[in-house]
Write a protein that holds these residues in place. Structure first.
Motif, short mmCIF file in Angstrom:
data_model
loop_
_atom_site.label_atom_id
_atom_site.label_comp_id
_atom_site.label_asym_id
_atom_site.label_seq_id
_atom_site.Cartn_x
_atom_site.Cartn_y
_atom_site.Cartn_z
N UNK A 53 0.88 -1.17 0.00
CA UNK A 53 0.00 0.00 0.00
C UNK A 53 0.92 1.22 0.00
N UNK A 54 0.99 1.90 -1.13
CA UNK A 54 1.95 3.00 -1.29
C UNK A 54 1.71 4.15 -0.32
N UNK A 55 0.47 4.40 0.04
CA UNK A 55 0.20 5.50 0.97
C UNK A 55 0.78 5.19 2.36
N UNK A 56 0.59 3.96 2.83
CA UNK A 56 1.16 3.57 4.12
C UNK A 56 2.68 3.49 4.04
N UNK A 57 3.19 3.02 2.92
CA UNK A 57 4.63 2.95 2.70
C UNK A 57 5.23 4.36 2.76
N UNK A 58 4.56 5.32 2.13
CA UNK A 58 5.02 6.71 2.14
C UNK A 58 4.96 7.29 3.55
N UNK A 59 3.93 6.93 4.31
CA UNK A 59 3.83 7.42 5.70
C UNK A 59 4.98 6.89 6.55
N UNK A 60 5.30 5.62 6.40
CA UNK A 60 6.38 5.05 7.20
C UNK A 60 7.71 5.68 6.82
N UNK A 61 7.94 5.89 5.54
CA UNK A 61 9.17 6.53 5.11
C UNK A 61 9.21 7.98 5.60
N UNK A 62 8.07 8.66 5.58
CA UNK A 62 8.01 10.04 6.08
C UNK A 62 8.34 10.09 7.57
#
Length: 114
Positions: A53-62
Motif C-alpha cells: 500500500x503506497x500511501x502507508x509505505x510513504x507514511x512510514x518513510x516520512x
C-alpha cells in the motif's frame, strides 16, 4: 529541555511538510514508487510493489525521514563549530538512513511473506 521541545517541533514540521507535499498529493503518491528512498528499499529487498500500500509505505518513510532529520538536528545542536557540526551531521545521517531503511525493508519483506 528546550532542545527536546525544539527537536519535536522539527520532527512534526518535517513530517507535516512531507505529508502535505507527498502523501496527500494524488499525483505525487502515484510517482512515489520511483522516488529515491522508495526505489532503494524496493530494489534492495526485492519487494513486490503490487502487495504494498503506497500511501502507508510513504507514511512510514516520512516518519523515518522525520526521525532521522530530528535526531541529527538534536545531536548537532550541541556543537558550536559549524564545520564540525556539518561533519558530525553527515557522519550521523548516513548510518541512520541505512539503519532506518533497512528496518523498513525487513518489515515489508516479512509483511509480504504473510
Amino acid at each position: 529541555m528546550e532542545r527536546i521541545i525544539v527537536t519535536f517541533i522539527v520532527f512534526f514540521f518535517i513530517y507535516l511538510l512531507y505529508a502535505i507535499t507527498v502523501i496527500h498529493n494524488k499525483k505525487k503518491i502515484k510517482e512515489f514508487e520511483k522516488s529515491g528512498q522508495a526505489a532503494f528499499i524496493i530494489k534492495k529487498y526485492k519487494l513486490i510493489t503490487s502487495k504494498i500500500n503506497m500511501k502507508n509505505f510513504a507514511r512510514i518513510i516520512a516518519l523515518a525521514n522525520s526521525l532521522i532529520i530530528a535526531f541529527t538536528f538534536f545531536i548537532t545542536d550541541f556543537i558550536n563549530n559549524y564545520i564540525l557540526k556539518l561533519l558530525v551531521g553527515f557522519v550521523i545521517l548516513v548510518p541512520l538512513i541505512m539503519l532506518c531503511y533497512c528496518l523498513i525493508g525487513m518489515f515489508y519483506k516479512k509483511k509480504e511473506g504473510k
